[in-house]
Design an enzyme around this catalytic site. Structure first.
Site, PDB file in Angstrom:
ATOM      1  N   ILE A  32       0.849  -1.206   0.000  1.00  0.00           N
ATOM      2  CA  ILE A  32       0.000   0.000   0.000  1.00  0.00           C
ATOM      3  C   ILE A  32       0.880   1.250   0.000  1.00  0.00           C
ATOM      4  O   ILE A  32       0.575   2.239  -0.668  1.00  0.00           O
ATOM      5  CB  ILE A  32      -0.981  -0.017   1.192  1.00  0.00           C
ATOM      6  CG1 ILE A  32      -1.785  -1.326   1.198  1.00  0.00           C
ATOM      7  CG2 ILE A  32      -1.932   1.185   1.110  1.00  0.00           C
ATOM      8  CD1 ILE A  32      -2.732  -1.494   2.378  1.00  0.00           C
ATOM      9  N   SER A  64      -7.892  -0.850   9.604  1.00  0.00           N
ATOM     10  CA  SER A  64      -8.431  -1.980   8.851  1.00  0.00           C
ATOM     11  C   SER A  64      -9.866  -2.261   9.265  1.00  0.00           C
ATOM     12  O   SER A  64     -10.253  -2.049  10.421  1.00  0.00           O
ATOM     13  CB  SER A  64      -7.566  -3.205   9.157  1.00  0.00           C
ATOM     14  OG  SER A  64      -8.220  -4.380   8.748  1.00  0.00           O
ATOM     15  N   TYR A  94      -2.779  -9.114  15.825  1.00  0.00           N
ATOM     16  CA  TYR A  94      -2.717  -8.163  14.709  1.00  0.00           C
ATOM     17  C   TYR A  94      -3.895  -7.178  14.787  1.00  0.00           C
ATOM     18  O   TYR A  94      -3.718  -5.962  14.744  1.00  0.00           O
ATOM     19  CB  TYR A  94      -2.749  -8.914  13.363  1.00  0.00           C
ATOM     20  CG  TYR A  94      -3.202  -8.048  12.223  1.00  0.00           C
ATOM     21  CD1 TYR A  94      -2.359  -7.099  11.670  1.00  0.00           C
ATOM     22  CD2 TYR A  94      -4.516  -8.137  11.728  1.00  0.00           C
ATOM     23  CE1 TYR A  94      -2.798  -6.265  10.649  1.00  0.00           C
ATOM     24  CE2 TYR A  94      -4.953  -7.320  10.714  1.00  0.00           C
ATOM     25  CZ  TYR A  94      -4.090  -6.379  10.172  1.00  0.00           C
ATOM     26  OH  TYR A  94      -4.536  -5.545   9.185  1.00  0.00           O
ATOM     27  N   LYS A 143      -4.262  -2.893  15.574  1.00  0.00           N
ATOM     28  CA  LYS A 143      -4.980  -1.879  14.790  1.00  0.00           C
ATOM     29  C   LYS A 143      -5.899  -1.067  15.709  1.00  0.00           C
ATOM     30  O   LYS A 143      -5.953   0.162  15.634  1.00  0.00           O
ATOM     31  CB  LYS A 143      -5.797  -2.526  13.662  1.00  0.00           C
ATOM     32  CG  LYS A 143      -4.946  -3.126  12.563  1.00  0.00           C
ATOM     33  CD  LYS A 143      -4.156  -2.063  11.802  1.00  0.00           C
ATOM     34  CE  LYS A 143      -3.168  -2.633  10.824  1.00  0.00           C
ATOM     35  NZ  LYS A 143      -2.160  -1.672  10.367  1.00  0.00           N
ATOM     36  N   ARG A 192     -16.935  -9.965   0.905  1.00  0.00           N
ATOM     37  CA  ARG A 192     -15.970  -8.932   1.284  1.00  0.00           C
ATOM     38  C   ARG A 192     -16.114  -7.735   0.352  1.00  0.00           C
ATOM     39  O   ARG A 192     -16.732  -7.836  -0.702  1.00  0.00           O
ATOM     40  CB  ARG A 192     -14.527  -9.459   1.162  1.00  0.00           C
ATOM     41  CG  ARG A 192     -14.162 -10.575   2.118  1.00  0.00           C
ATOM     42  CD  ARG A 192     -14.027 -10.104   3.554  1.00  0.00           C
ATOM     43  NE  ARG A 192     -13.594 -11.183   4.417  1.00  0.00           N
ATOM     44  CZ  ARG A 192     -14.423 -12.060   5.002  1.00  0.00           C
ATOM     45  NH1 ARG A 192     -15.722 -11.993   4.792  1.00  0.00           N
ATOM     46  NH2 ARG A 192     -13.946 -13.003   5.788  1.00  0.00           N
TER      47      ARG A 192
HETATM   48  N1  UDP Z   1     -10.072 -17.009   0.943  1.00  0.00           N
HETATM   49  C1  UDP Z   1     -10.170 -18.239   0.313  1.00  0.00           C
HETATM   50  N2  UDP Z   1      -9.037 -18.874  -0.064  1.00  0.00           N
HETATM   51  C2  UDP Z   1      -7.785 -18.353   0.150  1.00  0.00           C
HETATM   52  C3  UDP Z   1      -7.695 -17.096   0.800  1.00  0.00           C
HETATM   53  C4  UDP Z   1      -8.847 -16.461   1.185  1.00  0.00           C
HETATM   54  O1  UDP Z   1     -11.279 -18.747   0.094  1.00  0.00           O
HETATM   55  O2  UDP Z   1      -6.778 -18.990  -0.206  1.00  0.00           O
HETATM   56  C5  UDP Z   1     -11.298 -16.299   1.338  1.00  0.00           C
HETATM   57  C6  UDP Z   1     -11.398 -16.011   2.817  1.00  0.00           C
HETATM   58  O3  UDP Z   1     -12.044 -17.084   3.475  1.00  0.00           O
HETATM   59  C7  UDP Z   1     -12.245 -14.743   2.833  1.00  0.00           C
HETATM   60  C8  UDP Z   1     -11.873 -14.042   1.533  1.00  0.00           C
HETATM   61  O4  UDP Z   1     -11.280 -15.038   0.716  1.00  0.00           O
HETATM   62  O5  UDP Z   1     -13.604 -15.076   2.753  1.00  0.00           O
HETATM   63  C9  UDP Z   1     -10.872 -12.914   1.733  1.00  0.00           C
HETATM   64  O6  UDP Z   1      -9.776 -13.392   2.483  1.00  0.00           O
HETATM   65  P1  UDP Z   1      -8.445 -12.561   2.652  1.00  0.00           P
HETATM   66  O7  UDP Z   1      -7.498 -13.388   3.467  1.00  0.00           O
HETATM   67  O8  UDP Z   1      -7.967 -12.094   1.320  1.00  0.00           O
HETATM   68  O9  UDP Z   1      -8.900 -11.262   3.443  1.00  0.00           O
HETATM   69  P2  UDP Z   1      -9.663 -11.093   4.863  1.00  0.00           P
HETATM   70  O10 UDP Z   1     -11.041 -10.645   4.512  1.00  0.00           O
HETATM   71  O11 UDP Z   1      -9.611 -12.383   5.578  1.00  0.00           O
HETATM   72  O12 UDP Z   1      -8.877 -10.022   5.527  1.00  0.00           O
END
Ligand code: UDP
Length: 340
Positions: free
Chosen positions: A14, A126, A151, A155, A233
């Site tokens: 970022i 976040s 973590y 934040k 998300r």
């Molecule tokens: N996710 C997934 N497979 C992966 C990584 C993430 O299905 O290998 C899903 C995770 O369960 C969530 C979404 O993707 O629903 C976003 O996950 P990420 O870790 O990118 O961000 P978070 O929202 O957890 O900060």
């Protein structure tokens, strides 16, 4: 008007995109980074994109005397603090590493700002502070939930440290930007995300799977109470996110803040499911991804997305890039990294 900004952690994902947008907006940027989760190639990318070599000092923000040298050397009025660790699972295994790095760095910077009379602080927060929110979309007034990882706790604690510091110091202003899910890369494919080891986040895992670095993407859970049974998300393009920092810095530099401490959600306001994102990536890039459904991942919330009204109205900022273009940029970056 002082148009110099210190970007702590400016070589990271970022931070590097924000440095580009700050330079494009006419700011003079000083980057500090210790390359703990980044490398110098991003500084080269910034130079190629902007034609400007940002001032750079290699230093650890948790080292106060090293940071004092930065404050002695440059007369910036504003600081953006990105220099923090961000791996949720690692923070559970090594909490003190997270509390030390993320909090000591920030306290050092705030102490030096007060000592040297520097006024504006922008903090990388976040959506994790909302946890499993009771109301969706979340507004800045939605209650923060107790953090579920060290973590996340750093934040929340950093937001509170910033709020209390600027309230007690009439010369200081603070803004916390609560990022939703930053994804993508600069359209030039000269800077982007460089995860070390196995990616934790969805989009780097997708692009690495498409590149053949990972065999198969696991979709964590298809039994959630959502329209297509996968998690929802709010995926925000990294360049849109970077621009939000510029408008937040402008607001402080130009003296337009309404309170000494302000918080803004930075997202698109649109929930996207994991399946939609995977399909979107396949369609945008005209390829097929190897994926399978796996167990839920511990700690994942079902859904979170932003109400962005405050950022739209107060900052005059809104997400502009289309998800399709963001997913094209993510793939172009992965291909550039792999030499494909
Ligand atoms: N996710 C997934 N497979 C992966 C990584 C993430 O299905 O290998 C899903 C995770 O369960 C969530 C979404 O993707 O629903 C976003 O996950 P990420 O870790 O990118 O961000 P978070 O929202 O957890 O900060």
């Amino acid at each position: 008007m002082n148009k110099m900004v210190l970007v702590a952690g400016g070589a990271g994902y970022i931070g590097s995109h924000t440095t580009v947008e700050l330079i494009n907006a006419g700011y003079d940027v000083v980057v500090v980074d210790n390359f703990s989760n980044s490398d110098a190639s991003s500084l080269e990318g910034i130079r190629k994109i902007t034609g400007v070599e940002p001032k750079f000092i290699e230093a650890d923000c948790a080292d106060k005397e090293a940071m004092r040298k930065v404050f002695e050397a440059y007369d910036f009025q504003s600081v953006i603090h990105f220099a923090a660790y961000k791996a949720v699972g690692e923070s559970v295994a090594e909490p003190l590493k997270y509390y030390h790095n993320n909090l000591v760095s920030f306290v050092n910077i705030l102490e030096l700002m007060a000592e040297y009379g520097r006024s504006n602080v922008l903090f990388s927060s976040s959506a994790t502070v909302y946890g499993d929110a009771e109301e969706l979309p979340v507004t800045e007034r939605t209650e923060r939930k107790p953090a579920t990882s060290p973590y996340g706790n750093t934040k929340q604690m950093s937001e509170d440290i910033l709020r209390d510091t600027v309230r007690a110091n009439s010369a200081m202003h603070g803004i916390a930007l609560r990022y939703f899910n930053p994804i993508g890369a600069h359209p030039s494919a000269l800077i982007g995300e460089l995860p070390r080891g196995v990616p934790n986040n969805l989009v780097p895992y997708i692009t690495q799977t498409a590149a053949g670095v990972r065999e198969c993407l696991s979709i964590f859970g298809d039994d959630y109470p959502t329209p297509d049974d996968s998690c929802l998300r709010d995926y925000i393009d990294i360049v849109d996110l970077a621009r939000a920092h510029v408008v937040a810095i402008n607001r402080m530099v130009e003296g337009r803040t309404k309170e000494s401490y302000e918080v803004f959600n930075i997202g698109t306001g649109r929930p996207v499911s994991v399946f939609e994102l995977v399909r979107g990536f396949e369609n945008a890039n005209n390829l097929k991804l190897n994926y399978r459904v796996a167990e839920r991942r511990a700690g994942d919330v079902t859904a979170v997305w932003a109400d962005t009204t405050l950022a739209n109205e107060e900052l005059g900022w809104c997400a502009e890039r289309r998800l399709e273009d963001t997913l094209k940029a993510a793939w172009a970056w992965e291909k550039a990294v792999r030499g494909l």
